[in-house]
Motif scaffolding. Structure first.
Motif, short mmCIF file in Angstrom:
data_model
loop_
_atom_site.label_atom_id
_atom_site.label_comp_id
_atom_site.label_asym_id
_atom_site.label_seq_id
_atom_site.Cartn_x
_atom_site.Cartn_y
_atom_site.Cartn_z
N TYR A 173 -5.41 5.47 -6.15
CA TYR A 173 -5.19 6.40 -5.07
C TYR A 173 -5.54 7.75 -5.60
CZ TYR A 173 -2.53 2.77 -2.54
OH TYR A 173 -2.38 1.69 -1.84
N ARG A 207 0.85 -1.17 0.11
CA ARG A 207 -0.09 -0.14 -0.01
C ARG A 207 0.83 1.24 -0.21
NH1 ARG A 207 -5.08 -0.12 -1.29
NH2 ARG A 207 -5.47 1.77 0.23
N PRO A 233 1.38 4.30 1.80
CA PRO A 233 0.93 5.09 3.18
C PRO A 233 0.48 6.42 2.98
CG PRO A 233 3.06 4.02 3.36
CD PRO A 233 2.92 4.08 2.05
N GLU A 234 -0.54 6.96 3.81
CA GLU A 234 -0.99 8.28 3.79
C GLU A 234 0.26 9.26 3.82
OE1 GLU A 234 -3.64 11.12 3.26
OE2 GLU A 234 -4.20 8.91 3.05
N ARG A 235 1.26 9.21 4.56
CA ARG A 235 2.31 10.22 4.40
C ARG A 235 3.03 10.28 3.05
NH1 ARG A 235 6.75 10.94 9.28
NH2 ARG A 235 8.06 12.79 8.55
N ASN A 236 3.01 9.14 2.51
CA ASN A 236 3.56 9.28 1.23
C ASN A 236 2.83 9.97 0.24
OD1 ASN A 236 5.81 7.75 2.46
ND2 ASN A 236 5.26 5.83 1.23
N LEU A 237 1.55 9.61 0.27
CA LEU A 237 0.81 10.36 -0.54
C LEU A 237 0.59 11.81 -0.22
CD1 LEU A 237 -2.58 8.10 -0.35
CD2 LEU A 237 -1.19 8.28 -2.24
N ARG A 238 0.66 12.42 1.04
CA ARG A 238 0.69 13.76 1.34
C ARG A 238 2.08 14.35 0.67
NH1 ARG A 238 -0.64 12.04 6.67
NH2 ARG A 238 1.29 12.82 7.30
N CYS A 264 8.01 5.22 6.12
CA CYS A 264 7.70 6.29 5.18
C CYS A 264 9.04 6.97 4.84
CB CYS A 264 6.72 7.18 5.69
SG CYS A 264 5.20 6.41 6.20
#
Length: 277
Positions: free
Chosen positions: A60, A23, A25-30, A259
């Protein structure tokens, strides 16, 4: 080297952008969104073929240009081809004959198609994304007869599995002119057209964008990432990277589980203090 603002980020997927659960991670998306908002181009540089990457990003809500097939094919965020590098037909035919002689399992990646060595072997994208792939004009083939036809077309890459010992196969392949051998892990061989790798891929992308290599960041973790880690002004290996990848990089970040991708972008591209967290 004096610090220059980063204008292009090229990232590997597996072991880099993705965590161990596969997946983002949300921090990577941000971090990706923050870089894009700052005007930095974030390109995905992968051994995966562009359509496969496109569908992953689609899940995503991400839109990025793609350096696919280890630099064999570049597309924009809408899958329009920007650059295309194919294997010499005679070299591809010779590679196939060697793989057949060893009984190797393999995948042939070409122009909107994959051919597997056997009809019992199915590429993961056909299993998980088959209907969506076909909507994008993709076709799947299986078996030796189809493979012999596939190598007469535009071949971007072979992926060789480890159902038989790889070292004898590698030694035989080293005698073939017009190809380059790399790997995305210890259990495979990836066969590219000579002169084509992730390093040439980010050079292509940087030229298209008018970005000097001093302002390019590359992130990766494996052998096929080494050329781009060396080519980029900011070559950054993951904390979980192979020792060879770490040695080729200018910097080493945290692991993909922690991350490290986002931390590197925050530190070097966004110049934020949050990378220390």
């Amino acid at each position: 080297m004096d610090h220059m603002p980063i204008r292009l980020i090229a990232t590997d997927i597996d072991g880099t952008l993705l965590n161990g659960s596969g997946r983002i991670p949300e921090r990577n998306l941000r971090a990706i969104h923050s870089a894009q908002e700052k005007g930095i181009t974030v390109a995905i540089s992968s051994g995966r073929f562009p359509e496969n990457v496109y569908i992953l990003l689609e899940g995503y809500g991400l839109r990025c240009p793609i350096i696919g097939d280890n630099g064999g094919r570049l597309t924009d965020e809408n899958l329009h081809v920007l650059a295309d590098h194919v294997m010499d037909t005679k070299a591809a035919q010779r590679v196939l004959e060697i793989l057949l002689s060893f009984g190797s399992d393999y995948f042939i990646f070409g122009d909107r198609m994959i051919c597997t060595s056997d009809d019992k072997i199915v590429h993961h994208s056909e299993l998980s994304q088959g209907s969506r792939m076909r909507e994008l004009g993709f076709t799947y083939f299986h078996g030796t007869a189809d493979a012999r036809q596939a190598v007469l077309q535009s071949v971007h890459k072979f992926f060789v599995c480890d159902n038989v010992p790889l070292e004898p196969v590698r030694l035989a392949l080293q005698q073939v002119d017009g190809i380059l051998l790399t790997r995305s892990g210890i259990h495979n061989i990836e066969i590219m057209p000579a002169g084509v790798d992730k390093g040439s891929g980010i050079l292509d992308m940087a030229r298209l964008l008018g970005v000097p290599m001093e302002q390019v960041m590359a992130l990766g973790d494996e052998g096929n990432d080494i050329p781009m880690l060396k080519a980029a002004g900011y070559g950054i290996a993951m904390g979980n990277a192979s020792e060879e990848a770490k040695a080729a990089a200018r910097y080493v970040t945290d692991t993909n589980e922690n991350c490290g991708f986002a931390k590197a972008i925050e530190r070097y591209a966004l110049e934020m203090d949050s990378w220390k967290e």
